[in-house]
Design an enzyme around this catalytic site. Structure first.
Site, PDB file in Angstrom:
ATOM      1  N   ASN A  10       0.867  -1.177   0.000  1.00 31.02           N
ATOM      2  CA  ASN A  10       0.000   0.000   0.000  1.00 31.02           C
ATOM      3  C   ASN A  10       0.905   1.229   0.000  1.00 31.02           C
ATOM      4  O   ASN A  10       1.537   1.528   1.005  1.00 31.02           O
ATOM      5  CB  ASN A  10      -0.902  -0.031   1.242  1.00 31.02           C
ATOM      6  N   LYS A  12       0.094   4.316  -0.195  1.00 30.91           N
ATOM      7  CA  LYS A  12      -0.504   5.496   0.452  1.00 30.91           C
ATOM      8  C   LYS A  12      -0.262   6.742  -0.432  1.00 30.91           C
ATOM      9  O   LYS A  12      -0.293   6.617  -1.652  1.00 30.91           O
ATOM     10  CB  LYS A  12       0.043   5.647   1.875  1.00 30.91           C
ATOM     11  N   HIS A  99      -9.335   1.306   5.168  1.00 35.27           N
ATOM     12  CA  HIS A  99      -7.990   1.394   5.757  1.00 35.27           C
ATOM     13  C   HIS A  99      -8.045   2.280   7.002  1.00 35.27           C
ATOM     14  O   HIS A  99      -8.818   3.241   7.058  1.00 35.27           O
ATOM     15  CB  HIS A  99      -6.996   1.971   4.741  1.00 35.27           C
ATOM     16  N   GLU A 101      -6.262   4.595   8.062  1.00 35.41           N
ATOM     17  CA  GLU A 101      -6.094   6.046   7.844  1.00 35.41           C
ATOM     18  C   GLU A 101      -7.385   6.672   7.324  1.00 35.41           C
ATOM     19  O   GLU A 101      -7.692   7.820   7.639  1.00 35.41           O
ATOM     20  CB  GLU A 101      -4.906   6.292   6.893  1.00 35.41           C
ATOM     21  N   GLU A 171      -5.016  -5.063  10.590  1.00 35.71           N
ATOM     22  CA  GLU A 171      -3.960  -4.069  10.775  1.00 35.71           C
ATOM     23  C   GLU A 171      -4.192  -3.365  12.107  1.00 35.71           C
ATOM     24  O   GLU A 171      -4.987  -2.409  12.174  1.00 35.71           O
ATOM     25  CB  GLU A 171      -3.991  -3.034   9.642  1.00 35.71           C
ATOM     26  N   GLY A 177       2.916   2.024  10.759  1.00 38.85           N
ATOM     27  CA  GLY A 177       3.866   3.128  10.610  1.00 38.85           C
ATOM     28  C   GLY A 177       4.613   3.478  11.891  1.00 38.85           C
ATOM     29  O   GLY A 177       5.262   4.510  11.971  1.00 38.85           O
ATOM     30  N   SER A 215       3.850  -2.471  10.146  1.00 44.36           N
ATOM     31  CA  SER A 215       5.310  -2.544  10.294  1.00 44.36           C
ATOM     32  C   SER A 215       5.905  -3.891   9.872  1.00 44.36           C
ATOM     33  O   SER A 215       6.845  -4.388  10.500  1.00 44.36           O
ATOM     34  CB  SER A 215       5.719  -2.187  11.733  1.00 44.36           C
TER      35      SER A 215
HETATM   36  P1  13P Z   1       3.365   0.171   7.592  1.00 50.79           P
HETATM   37  O1  13P Z   1       3.842  -1.113   6.962  1.00 50.79           O
HETATM   38  O2  13P Z   1       4.104   1.375   7.141  1.00 50.79           O
HETATM   39  O3  13P Z   1       3.270   0.031   9.084  1.00 50.79           O
HETATM   40  O4  13P Z   1       1.852   0.405   7.074  1.00 50.79           O
HETATM   41  C1  13P Z   1       0.941  -0.638   7.159  1.00 50.79           C
HETATM   42  C2  13P Z   1      -0.273  -0.278   6.413  1.00 50.79           C
HETATM   43  O5  13P Z   1      -1.014   0.624   6.801  1.00 50.79           O
HETATM   44  C3  13P Z   1      -0.567  -0.988   5.161  1.00 50.79           C
HETATM   45  O6  13P Z   1      -1.862  -0.710   4.713  1.00 50.79           O
END
Ligand code: 13P
Length: 258
Positions: A10, A12, A99, A101, A171, A177, A215
């Protein structure tokens, strides 16, 4: 049962059109050179680029599947900045829905996530639904309650045939992140619970791919992917460069070959 994996990146809000093209071309060369990939067809590779790159990747995506990072539940109308399923047709096969976010920064609610899943399925996209608890919810002992509420509300009114076409990603919000990964045991525990919830909704619950995200890096991918109910990874930061992303893909090749 032999394992099958989906390794998904992803991106983003990262990558220009040129950077997206470069990434996919380099990744496809690496896949083409890799004898493990040719030997097994049990690893699906998928990236979610920004909308602006989708058209440019059409025709060059090769073995890499392309997904959209969002989809709106209406086909057209006065919905400034939203993206319609009709606009994504032939540009994406998957779509991310819910997601963390989108939920936490943009206030996306389960009722709308449910509508998006229905629209995605109506237009033959594979919805990749993301769910997960916050740190506060985990520390209060409410992880399972939160997961159950999300599964129940997001899948409300879907037939078992519809659910069988989906992918679910766990997740944990506190692991996204942050560099804090769930331990393989913590991830497996929640995945097993999601599987149990899906068992109440479809006889094919064992076949629904459950991905872990939060992560994931080359250093921890093997341990996570080796867990019984984990069928792949949804990767943010480590999917932005080909090297670490391909290292995670390579870990999955080794596990499916065992
Ligand atoms: P990270 O791998 O940067 O923690 O992000 C995970 C994520 O949100 C994938 O959709």
């Amino acid at each position: 049962m032999q394992k099958k994996f989906i390794i998904a990146g992803n991106w983003k809000m990262h990558k220009t059109v040129e950077e997206s093209i470069d990434f996919v071309k380099t990744l496809n060369n690496k896949i083409a050179e890799n004898p493990d990939y040719a030997r097994n067809n049990r690893v699906e590779i998928l990236v979610f680029p920004p909308f602006t790159s989708l058209h440019a990747l059409k025709g060059i995506s090769g073995k890499t599947q392309i997904g959209s990072q969002n989809i709106f539940y209406e086909e057209k109308g006065a919905f400034t900045a939203e993206i319609s399923p009709l606009m994504l047709k032939n540009l994406a096969t998957y779509t991310l829905i819910g997601h963390s976010e989108r939920r936490h920064i943009f206030g996306e609610a389960d009722i709308n996530i449910n509508k998006k899943i229905k629209t995605a399925l109506k237009h033959s996209f594979t919805p990749l639904l993301c769910i997960g608890e916050t740190l506060e919810e985990r520390e209060a002992g409410n992880t399972f309650t939160k997961i159950k509420a999300q599964i129940d509300q997001d899948l409300e009114g879907l037939s078992s045939e519809a659910i069988n076409k989906m992918v679910v990603a766990y997740e944990p919000v506190w692991a996204i992140g942050t560099g804090k990964t769930a331990t393989p045991e913590q991830a497996q525990e929640v995945h097993a619970y999601i599987r149990e919830l899906l068992e109440k909704k479809t006889a094919a619950f064992q076949d629904i791919p459950l991905l872990y995200g939060g992560s994931v890096k080359p250093e921890n991918a093997s341990d996570i992917l080796s867990q019984k109910d984990i069928n792949g990874a949804l990767i943010g930061g480590a999917s932005l460069q080909v090297e670490p992303f391909f290292a995670i893909i390579s870990s999955s090749f080794k596990i499916v070959d065992q």
